[in-house]
Write a protein that holds these residues in place. Structure first.
Motif, short mmCIF file in Angstrom:
data_model
loop_
_atom_site.label_atom_id
_atom_site.label_comp_id
_atom_site.label_asym_id
_atom_site.label_seq_id
_atom_site.Cartn_x
_atom_site.Cartn_y
_atom_site.Cartn_z
N ARG A 2 7.99 11.62 -13.46
CA ARG A 2 8.13 13.88 -13.51
C ARG A 2 9.48 13.59 -11.80
O ARG A 2 8.97 14.20 -11.35
N GLU A 3 10.23 13.69 -11.90
CA GLU A 3 11.89 14.12 -11.45
C GLU A 3 11.16 12.42 -10.29
O GLU A 3 11.14 13.40 -8.91
N GLU A 4 10.90 11.48 -10.24
CA GLU A 4 10.40 10.92 -9.75
C GLU A 4 11.39 9.59 -9.11
O GLU A 4 11.19 9.26 -8.00
N ASN A 5 12.26 9.92 -10.14
CA ASN A 5 13.30 8.63 -9.69
C ASN A 5 14.80 9.48 -9.40
O ASN A 5 15.92 8.94 -8.95
N THR A 6 15.09 10.56 -10.36
CA THR A 6 16.19 11.44 -10.41
C THR A 6 15.76 12.30 -10.40
O THR A 6 14.71 13.08 -11.35
N GLU A 28 0.41 -0.96 -0.10
CA GLU A 28 -0.39 0.02 0.10
C GLU A 28 0.88 1.02 0.08
O GLU A 28 0.50 2.38 -0.80
N ARG A 29 1.63 1.35 1.00
CA ARG A 29 2.54 2.59 0.89
C ARG A 29 3.34 1.87 0.10
O ARG A 29 4.69 1.15 0.43
N LEU A 30 4.93 2.79 -0.55
CA LEU A 30 6.23 2.76 -1.50
C LEU A 30 7.14 3.53 -0.73
O LEU A 30 6.84 4.71 -0.52
N THR A 31 7.85 2.33 -1.28
CA THR A 31 9.24 3.93 -0.91
C THR A 31 8.99 5.36 -2.32
O THR A 31 9.72 5.16 -3.41
N ALA A 32 9.81 6.21 -1.29
CA ALA A 32 9.87 8.07 -1.92
C ALA A 32 11.41 7.30 -2.68
O ALA A 32 11.90 7.17 -1.41
N VAL A 33 11.26 7.54 -3.84
CA VAL A 33 12.85 7.95 -4.05
C VAL A 33 13.03 9.64 -3.91
O VAL A 33 14.35 9.52 -3.57
N THR A 34 12.44 9.92 -4.80
CA THR A 34 12.48 11.45 -4.77
C THR A 34 11.20 12.51 -4.13
O THR A 34 10.19 11.45 -4.01
N GLU A 35 11.06 13.29 -3.91
CA GLU A 35 9.81 13.61 -2.76
C GLU A 35 9.22 14.00 -4.11
O GLU A 35 8.04 14.48 -3.64
N HIS A 36 8.92 13.79 -5.33
CA HIS A 36 8.22 13.61 -6.29
C HIS A 36 7.32 12.02 -6.91
O HIS A 36 7.33 12.53 -7.19
#
Length: 257
Positions: free
Chosen positions: A198-202, A166-174
């Motif tokens: 959209r800047e979700e990984n880098t 249900e909760r996924l790991t945040a790689v960036t703030e996006h």
């Protein structure tokens, strides 16, 4: 060699521990002490030490000059290279990846879904000075990448719920960290035919990904990554058009696989 039931069980356990150790080192580049490895994997220290020494002797694990720190060995590279050399999709995709690189002038990736992660199988570097770098063999969370979202979208919502927590790991703030919100986005991916990171990984990087439909659900996808600072509207449309063209070419190239 004994063929008793206990021995057979021990052999399987040893194999599992060996694979888990190699995966531990693959996910953590550099050298690690016996204590840090033991803390992470939880094996008895004496049996862990003997297993590490065996892997060192066989070339799967290496040690530093002191012999007290351990890291992945060169044989792992040989096996990884053999996997790529023998993969029919990687071979079939090469001309299309080259063309996609030429058409977009940006960084191109081919990746495969492995559980809840994507693993990079091939890459073409951008022709620009400002460019991202991703090595072949790198593993990233599927939910934070355009490649992964394009592949997840070929699964049903219920399949995605079974695959992801249900909760996924945040790689960036996006990064999208709510599974249901991600599932809503996957519906849009199915509708438009491509996924966007959209800047979700880098941070500072936007990626566009599209699945290759030679299997259902899809296993492989291609993407184009571009720094946000260089992503003008016209360039974005060119990238999307080039990705759709690449998908059609790859569909033909992999139709017999």
């Amino acid at each position: 060699m004994s063929t008793g039931g206990d021995s057979g069980g021990a052999q399987v356990k040893s194999a599992v521990r060996t694979v888990e150790l190699l995966e531990y080192f693959a996910d953590r580049p550099g050298m690690h002490t016996l204590a840090s490895v033991q803390q992470a994997v939880g094996y008895p220290k004496s049996s862990l030490y003997m297993l590490l020494r065996t892997l060192v002797e066989l070339g799967w694990v290496e040690t530093d000059a002191t012999g007290t720190r351990y890291g992945i060995g060169v044989r792992a590279l040989l096996v990884g290279a053999a996997y790529l050399d023998g993969d029919e999709v990687v071979a079939a995709a090469r001309p299309t990846l080259d063309r996609l690189s030429d058409d977009t002038t940006e960084t191109i990736h081919l990746a495969r879904l492995d559980g809840t992660s994507v693993v990079y199988l091939a890459t073409r570097q951008s022709q620009h000075h400002l460019r991202p770098f991703t090595r072949v063999g790198r593993r990233l969370p599927a939910h934070s990448t355009a490649l992964g979202k394009a592949l997840l979208a070929t699964h049903t919502d219920e399949q995605v719920r079974r695959m992801l927590p249900e909760r996924l790991t945040a790689v960036t703030e996006h990064t999208v960290t709510d599974r249901e919100r991600l599932i809503e986005e996957l519906a849009l991916v199915r509708e438009q035919g491509y996924a966007v990171d959209r800047e979700e990984n880098t941070l500072g990087l936007r990626c566009f990904g599209i699945a290759i439909p030679y299997r259902t659900p899809a296993r492989d996808a291609v993407s184009c990554s571009v720094p946000v600072a260089r992503l003008a509207p016209g360039h974005e449309q060119l990238i999307k058009d080039a990705l759709f063209d690449a998908r059609d070419r790859l569909t033909l190239a992999t139709r017999r696989l």
